[in-house]
Design an enzyme around this catalytic site. Structure first.
Site, PDB file in Angstrom:
ATOM      1  N   ASP A  94     -68.965  24.786 -22.167  1.00  0.00           N
ATOM      2  CA  ASP A  94     -68.527  23.655 -22.448  1.00  0.00           C
ATOM      3  C   ASP A  94     -67.000  23.710 -23.113  1.00  0.00           C
ATOM      4  OD1 ASP A  94     -71.145  20.925 -21.885  1.00  0.00           O
ATOM      5  OD2 ASP A  94     -70.137  22.468 -20.477  1.00  0.00           O
ATOM      6  N   SER A 139     -70.577  21.819  -6.221  1.00  0.00           N
ATOM      7  CA  SER A 139     -71.537  21.648  -7.777  1.00  0.00           C
ATOM      8  C   SER A 139     -70.249  20.025  -8.720  1.00  0.00           C
ATOM      9  CB  SER A 139     -70.236  22.784  -8.969  1.00  0.00           C
ATOM     10  OG  SER A 139     -71.303  22.745  -9.947  1.00  0.00           O
ATOM     11  N   LEU A 140     -70.444  19.902  -9.917  1.00  0.00           N
ATOM     12  CA  LEU A 140     -70.168  18.729 -10.042  1.00  0.00           C
ATOM     13  C   LEU A 140     -69.327  18.841 -11.450  1.00  0.00           C
ATOM     14  CD1 LEU A 140     -73.117  16.325  -9.953  1.00  0.00           C
ATOM     15  CD2 LEU A 140     -71.120  16.010  -8.302  1.00  0.00           C
ATOM     16  N   LYS A 175     -79.722  13.137 -13.890  1.00  0.00           N
ATOM     17  CA  LYS A 175     -78.780  15.018 -13.767  1.00  0.00           C
ATOM     18  C   LYS A 175     -80.263  15.692 -13.466  1.00  0.00           C
ATOM     19  CE  LYS A 175     -75.145  18.000 -13.537  1.00  0.00           C
ATOM     20  NZ  LYS A 175     -75.971  19.182 -13.922  1.00  0.00           N
ATOM     21  N   GLU A 235     -82.940  18.728  -5.665  1.00  0.00           N
ATOM     22  CA  GLU A 235     -82.598  19.859  -6.897  1.00  0.00           C
ATOM     23  C   GLU A 235     -84.473  20.125  -6.837  1.00  0.00           C
ATOM     24  OE1 GLU A 235     -80.672  21.320 -10.421  1.00  0.00           O
ATOM     25  OE2 GLU A 235     -79.560  19.817  -8.241  1.00  0.00           O
TER      26      GLU A 235
END
EC number: 6.5.1.2
Length: 920
Positions: A94, A139-140, A175, A235
């Site tokens: 990230d 995507s997010l 999530k 998911e």
């Protein structure tokens, strides 16, 4: 990308993806050329990137930093999304991604559709058919602090011009750390299940999806509530209890356990055999809505659409599609914080791995108003929890040898639960890293993970050393290879990694190369996995040091809950069996193997400690409950490729009649043949059994089922009511072994690019191997190619070209093992097929086409393949030699360059016309 620039994803684990320690970066000025060159893909350097102000850089330095960081992010995405084997922590990944985003914001010329920041998920493997999503699957974007989350929230309020006094309905949900799935239902019937892929195109895994019990084959509820067409996004994941059950089964079968539920779910969902997927107990939760069509004749009418996320979830419930119970409707930022705080404290209490909290604007009309970037919606965000840190004991530091010979120290930890999985081992990269962290064997250490990925050993807890100094010891890197005994040394002066130079016959390196050549990106021999590779190349791995831990007849140790096993005493006179010689001493003999060669290969397995207790079920009956609690330290051998001795099954009367009829039909056909063979044994053309023990002919036991490939190893005398019966006991190649040989036969005719990857040529990965194979056409042409020949191929850089040329030059040296491998494979029929030529019309022959931006109907790779298959050259940069530039959404600097040079720019519709006709 310039014509000869190295592709980021072509570096192997000894190059870009290798995790190396600090190289003295602190000595250089941040942002300088030396500073950029000294950066390494470590967590420490990722933190440096996160803190670095890119606005102080020159455009030239920014481009260099962008290229370096983008390569690491590309490798991380490949490892995570394709190989399901992450190499970096989430925190490091990230941080690098945020660095790229800051660079692209400060220097817009760096922002292009090929950037990792625009990629939705990962590219897909080639195991399943590629199918276009009816509507794009986004995507997010992620945020990692409350401040970043508040900035997003405020931007939504601002962009919608929403009154401050009016609550804005939003939804919050956990999530799930799983795999995104797109379910397509037509008239209420499940038609397809697609992975996300690159967001435009995904893999068709419908057969496997149908095995997931929580996904309905038909939508339930009243007929008026079932649309003509709908995409349900969600998911696939594995619940914790199912994950632990699967890992117990893996270990009981002698297979490696999965690292975490996401890896287990990914491996299960991508099985070629749906029967395997069906045994894995996967689950599904819906969390989004794609295209929805009621149809003109539907009772609801064409204009009655779902208004918000909550209504979609209500419909899902009516249809029998499961939705996560961990969701809330919120109307203020404080309620979002309450949700984050609650699940931050209870993340270990829910049924699946938790990857963060997703916040969405609830109203679908407002979602459309906010729109999306090239990869993610602006109306949703994912908040990621900070990395978890726990303390545990460092029991030992061992070393392991990788495919390229790099020797890596590995921390052996007292198993500890952190961020979703139990951690018992983690890499320490090299001896310098061990010293830099200041850790001693016996220390209490800090371990952390961000999400469910490879953990990092942060360092020692110094306060815990007091009074324990005599129990601690320093780690020293070995002088000799633990696998083959060769003297270890750096590959070149200044390297901090040490390597084993015995490339040809070091068992550890050979094992890793065999694993690599059998992988999906090479020969794709699915049933030649890690355990089979070890059995072929190093069957004595885990051999006990002495007879004290050799227990040939103990496969498990049963104990009552809380009890310790009784001490083991080997029987008097027990000796360790003679060490086996590996069936493979290098790759050259792989395609000459037969099942008979593998008959006597045995591997070492540790007996498990199993707790057994009785419980009373709901029906009042007692039942035994077994739980694997660890290894016993006692070892025994098991057959690696053949079955254990098993009594043959007696044929039923019906089966005996069918066998007799079959044999009579064969005999009749042979008798009526024009030229009968004069034989005294098996008929001509019949495949003889692999071998039987003297005196034990299968024909002597016609009433038993003895397969043609079986061997009768003994005859048991079984006493029955009618007397003593002789029962043949047989062994035969196991089912996985038979499948492995079938797959190896197919691999003989593998595409040329796969052969190149399988040869383990340094730096050569699948994308560039495809380019070389397509351009050169045959292995013979590649063998004789020069560096100039290869660099003339667009996308092949000088480093790769030199590596390929040097590899084939080495094959011509007398006695070189690479040459022996190449010749042996060619003799076995591997690599002799020329690269297939496209059957499509060569409408783009002699044309150079550049694609920039995002296309609706093509991924980056599929657009390039479409050009190449029609005889064109898919270039990565715009020049005067470019014939056409295809412009997609969010096109970058290439569009400006094309306009500057006056090169024709095409829309996606015109691109389709160009492919079909060669003109526009």
């Amino acid at each position: 990308m310039s014509t000869n620039e190295q592709l980021a994803w072509d570096f192997d684990d000894g190059d870009v993806a290798a995790v190396r320690p600090d190289t003295g970066i602190a000595r250089f000025a941040p942002g300088s050329e030396q500073w950029i060159a000294a950066l390494q893909p470590t967590d420490d350097d990722a933190i440096r990137l996160d803190r670095f102000d890119v606005n102080m850089m020159t455009a030239e330095a920014a481009a260099r930093l962008w290229a370096r960081v983008a390569a690491w992010v590309e490798s991380d995405q490949i490892a995570y999304y394709i190989d399901d084997s992450p190499v970096s922590s989430d925190a490091a990944y990230d941080a690098r991604m945020r660095c790229l985003e800051r660079l692209e914001a400060a220097f817009p010329s760096l922002d292009n559709p090929q950037s990792p920041t625009h990629r939705v998920g990962g590219s897909f493997s080639n195991d399943f058919t590629s199918v276009r999503h009816p509507s794009r699957m986004m995507s997010l974007d992620d945020v990692f602090s409350i401040e970043e989350l508040k900035d997003w929230y405020d931007s939504v309020i601002r962009d919608l011009d929403w009154p401050e006094s009016k609550p804005l309905p939003m939804s919050c949900e956990v999530k799930i750390d799983g795999l995104a799935l797109n379910l397509i239902y037509r008239n209420g019937v499940l038609e397809q299940g697609l992975t996300r892929g690159d967001g435009v195109t995904g893999e068709d895994i419908t057969l496997n999806v149908r095995t997931i019990g929580s996904i309905p084959a038909n939508l339930g509820g009243p007929k008026e509530d079932v649309p003509d067409f709908v995409e349900i996004r969600g998911e696939v994941f594995m619940r914790w209890d199912d994950f632990h059950t699967l890992n117990n089964e893996q270990e009981d079968a002698g297979r490696a356990p999965f690292a975490n539920p996401r890896n287990a779910a990914a491996g299960s969902l991508r099985q070629k055999d749906p029967r395997i997927t069906a045994t894995r107990r996967l689950s599904f939760y819906a969390h989004g809505l794609g295209q929805l069509t009621w149809g003109p004749d539907h009772p609801r009418g064409t204009h009655d659409v779902v208004a918000d996320q909550s209504q979609a979830y209500d419909l899902y419930t009516k249809w029998g599609v499961p939705v996560s119970p961990h969701n809330r409707a919120v109307t203020s930022f404080q309620e979002i914080l309450d949700m984050i705080e609650y699940y931050g404290e209870h993340r270990g209490d829910i049924e699946h791995a938790l990857d963060g909290i997703v916040v969405k604007v609830d109203d679908l009309g407002l979602q459309r108003t906010l729109g999306a970037t090239s990869r993610a919606p602006r109306w949703a965000i994912a908040y990621k929890y900070p990395p978890e840190e726990v303390n545990t004991e460092l029991l030992n530091i061992t070393v392991q040898v990788g495919r390229t010979g790099r020797v890596t120290p590995v921390a052996v930890l007292k198993p500890v639960y952190v961020a979703g999985s139990t951690v018992a081992r983690t890499t320490l990269h090299n001896g310098f890293e061990v010293k830099r962290k200041g850790i001693l064997i016996g220390d209490t250490v800090v371990v952390r993970k961000a999400g469910d990925v490879i953990p990092e050993l942060v360092g020692p807890v110094l306060e815990r050393r007091k009074g324990r100094e005599d129990q601690l010891r320093e780690f020293v890197m070995p002088e000799f290879c633990p696998s083959c005994g060769a003297k270890l040394s750096p590959a070149k002066e200044g390297d901090k990694d040490i390597r084993c130079p015995n490339v040809e016959s070091c068992p550890a390196q050979l094992t890793e190369r065999v694993i690599s050549l059998a992988s999906r990106k090479a020969f794709d021999i699915e049933h030649l996995g890690e355990q089979s590779a070890i059995a072929l190349t190093n069957p004595e791995e885990n051999r006990p040091d002495s007879v004290a831990t050799y227990a040939p007849n103990i496969t498990e140790v049963l104990v009552a809950p809380g009890e310790e096993p009784d001490p083991y005493e080997p029987v008097e006179g027990l000796e360790l069996p003679a060490a086996q010689k590996p069936v493979l001493s290098n790759e050259s003999g792989l395609f000459n193997l037969t099942a008979a060669d593998l008959r006597d290969v045995r591997v070492w397995r540790e007996a498990a400690i199993v707790e057994v207790h009785e419980t009373v079920g709901a029906n009042g009956k007692k039942k035994k409950v077994r739980k694997r609690v660890g290894g016993s330290g006692l070892w025994h051998q098991v057959p690696a490729f053949w079955t254990a001795p098993t009594p043959a099954k007696k044929l039923t009367a019906k089966q005996l009649v069918e066998r007799a009829q079959g044999e009579a039909a064969i005999e009749s056909a042979e008798t009526q043949g024009d030229t009968a063979s004069e034989t005294t044994g098996a008929p001509t053309g019949a495949e003889a059994p692999l071998g039987t023990m003297p005196g034990f002919a299968a024909a002597s036991y016609p009433e038993y089922d003895v397969p043609a490939d079986a061997v009768i190893v003994r005859v048991d005398h079984k006493t029955t009511r009618t007397g003593v019966t002789d029962v043949p006991v047989i062994i035969r190649p196991g089912e996985n072994t038979r499948k492995m040989f079938d797959e190896m036969d197919k691999a003989r005719h593998a595409d040329l690019w796969r052969v190149l990857v399988a040869l383990s040529i340094r730096r050569l990965g699948p994308p560039t191997a495809r380019l070389i194979a397509s351009a050169m056409g045959s292995l013979a042409a590649i063998e004789n190619a020069t560096i100039e020949d290869l660099t003339a191929i667009d996308g092949v850089g000088p480093e790769i070209a030199e590596s390929v040329v040097n590899w084939f030059a080495a094959t011509r040296e007398p006695g070189d093992w690479r040459g022996a491998t190449l010749r042996a494979w060619q003799a076995a029929g591997v690599g002799v097929d020329e690269a297939e030529t496209s059957s499509l019309p060569q409408t783009l022959a002699g044309k150079t086409v550049v694609v920039t931006g995002s296309l609706e109907g093509y991924s980056r790779d599929s657009a390039k393949e479409a050009i190449i298959e029609r005889g064109g050259k898919a270039a990565g940069s715009v020049s005067k030699k470019t014939d056409y530039v295809v412009i997609g959404a969010n096109a970058g600097s290439k569009a400006a360059k094309a306009e500057e040079l006056g090169i024709p720019m095409l829309s996606e519709t015109q691109f389709a016309q160009l492919l079909a006709t060669g003109t526009i």
